[in-house]
Design a protein around this motif. Structure first.
Motif, PDB file in Angstrom:
ATOM      1  N   MET A 127      34.965 114.778   2.579  1.00  0.00           N
ATOM      2  CA  MET A 127      34.024 113.767   2.092  1.00  0.00           C
ATOM      3  C   MET A 127      34.312 112.395   2.692  1.00  0.00           C
ATOM      4  N   LEU A 128      35.574 112.033   2.761  1.00  0.00           N
ATOM      5  CA  LEU A 128      35.937 110.714   3.279  1.00  0.00           C
ATOM      6  C   LEU A 128      35.453 110.504   4.710  1.00  0.00           C
ATOM      7  N   ARG A 136      38.344 107.267  13.804  1.00  0.00           N
ATOM      8  CA  ARG A 136      39.604 107.719  13.203  1.00  0.00           C
ATOM      9  C   ARG A 136      40.268 106.539  12.494  1.00  0.00           C
ATOM     10  N   THR A 137      40.595 106.740  11.205  1.00  0.00           N
ATOM     11  CA  THR A 137      41.125 105.641  10.389  1.00  0.00           C
ATOM     12  C   THR A 137      42.407 106.064   9.688  1.00  0.00           C
ATOM     13  N   TYR A 188      45.263 110.521   8.428  1.00  0.00           N
ATOM     14  CA  TYR A 188      44.084 109.876   9.003  1.00  0.00           C
ATOM     15  C   TYR A 188      42.832 110.570   8.481  1.00  0.00           C
ATOM     16  N   THR A 189      41.756 109.831   8.424  1.00  0.00           N
ATOM     17  CA  THR A 189      40.448 110.449   8.223  1.00  0.00           C
ATOM     18  C   THR A 189      39.630 110.192   9.477  1.00  0.00           C
TER      19      THR A 189
END
Length: 442
Positions: A193-194, A201-202, A219-220
């Motif tokens: 979901m994120l 890429r975070t 990371y998401t």
């Protein structure tokens, strides 16, 4: 994300030939349970120093005879959990007496085939419940709304449903995610979901795994394979309650600190640690937190403290509060026609929460005939009806202020031009921005 609660059934610790019955239990079962619980905690609990404290506390309770008088496995379960929660303050750590579940734990650990069947069964349950999505709609003024009460296991079907949900709300001006009745679930779905809320890429933090004794950066990533390039970059509001727990807290916490989402509602329950389940023998299963998360911004998680709301209101009023917050922001940039619509909605939501009362002594100032509209005061309430609509009952005027009233969800009435003892004009407002001025006839 690996730091969310997962019901991952893993390995067996010790096996015994003694099988306890709920109605009968002997000293050996109590002793074996204590030994197995202490061993699991010492080897796996997420905080090694606290593991020692927890184990020592349980030993003292056992040695002082606290559990001697307990006659059933269910009583022992309750007593152990009470002590575990008291000393650890960890809402995920617990034991349960459930022989069928212990069989599943052992079966899951026995082979890859059994684990695959278990995973498929979990996926089937999720599909039968639409992967726990209960409601997805567009609220007035183009506000998206998503409510779901669990996190399904990510697979081809659940990803399709998630994408359909996000596609449906993708063109809204803001999004409300309702987690008030969400108690957790499969943490990997949080990652899925994120991805829709970040571009690229975070880095969001890191996890510590006690079993492997390692830290892992988390990371998401919004990959086109998963999201098909869909990114929701509008304001996000998350509704919480005191029952919001585990994976639901993870989503709320990460969106708050890594995406600047606004949390509205109540302080959540406070369970952050990832948990594994173990066979304890004799029909008992232990759930031991073994992993924790550190957010990149806060350098901690929500364990024990819960996710603290930015706007603290009752869970019951949180949806209206969120809508009002969004509308007030939209009002700043709206044109004149749109401002009329937004103000109408704001007043409509105010009518749901205000408790303004019209006193008997001033009721006569409102009552009378305004063109085809007749207003009366009856049973301590102001009421209105359109006399041109034969057979239509009077509708209640719900006071928002001393001069502004809501009539159902159809229109609003504002009393103006007050003389010595009555109002001589009413202004009527509709949701689409239309307004009409009507003078008193008598």
């Amino acid at each position: 994300m690996k730091y969310i609660l997962l019901w991952i059934v893993t390995a067996m610790l010790l096996q015994t030939n003694i099988f306890a019955q709920a109605a009968k239990m002997d000293h050996e079962i109590k002793k074996e349970l204590l030994q197995n619980v202490i061993h699991l905690i010492d080897e796996n609990y997420v905080y090694p120093d606290e593991a020692v404290t927890i184990s020592q506390y349980l030993k003292v309770q056992y040695e002082t005879g606290k559990y001697d008088s307990l006659a059933t496995c269910n009583e022992l379960e309750k007593a152990f959990n009470k002590d575990l929660w008291f000393i650890s303050k960890d809402k995920h750590i617990r034991i349960t007496y459930n022989p069928d579940l212990e069989k599943d734990v052992l079966k899951f650990a026995s082979s890859k085939s059994a684990a695959s069947k278990f995973s498929q069964s979990e996926a089937d349950r999720g599909k039968q419940k639409n992967f726990y999505f209960r409601e997805v709609r567009i609220l007035p003024s183009n506000i998206g709304y998503i409510e779901f009460n669990n996190f399904a296991r990510p697979d081809k079907e659940s990803r399709k449903t998630l994408h359909a949900v996000m596609q449906f709300i993708s063109n809204t001006d803001a999004l409300i995610i309702d987690l008030r009745n969400n108690y957790g679930g499969n943490g990997s779905m949080v990652t899925e979901m994120l991805a829709y809320f970040f571009d690229g890429r975070t880095y969001i933090g890191k996890t510590f795994n006690r079993i492997e004794n390692t830290w892992t950066n988390i990371y998401t990533e919004n990959s086109k394979k998963q999201t098909k390039g869909l990114v929701f970059d509008k304001p996000v509001y998350v509704l919480t309650s005191k029952e919001t727990f585990s994976a639901a807290e993870s989503l709320a916490y990460t969106l708050k600190y890594s995406r600047n989402a606004v949390i509205i509602g109540e302080n959540t329950k406070g369970g952050a640690h990832l948990t594994r389940s173990f066979s304890l023998g004799n029909g008992f299963v232990g759930f031991i937190p073994y992993s924790r998360f550190e957010n990149s911004r806060t350098e901690t998680d929500w364990e024990d403290t819960g996710v603290i709301p930015d706007v603290n209101v009752s869970a019951e009023n949180s949806l209206i509060t969120a809508q009002q917050a969004i509308l007030k922001k939209k009002l700043i940039l709206a044109d004149q026609n749109e401002k009329k619509k937004i103000n109408w909605l704001l007043n409509y939501y105010r009518s749901k929460t205000t408790n303004y009362e019209i006193k008997n002594s001033v009721a006569h100032q409102y009552a009378g005939r305004f063109s085809e509209f007749e207003i009366i005061y009856e049973n301590n309430q102001l009421k209105i009806r359109d006399t041109n609509q034969a057979g239509v009952d009077f509708k209640i005027l719900v006071p928002i202020t001393g001069t502004l009233f809501q009539v159902g969800n159809v229109y609003q009435v504002e009393f103006t031009n007050r003389t010595k003892d009555r109002y001589t004009v009413i202004n009527m407002y509709w949701e689409d921005g239309w307004a009409e001025k009507i003078e008193r006839q008598n």
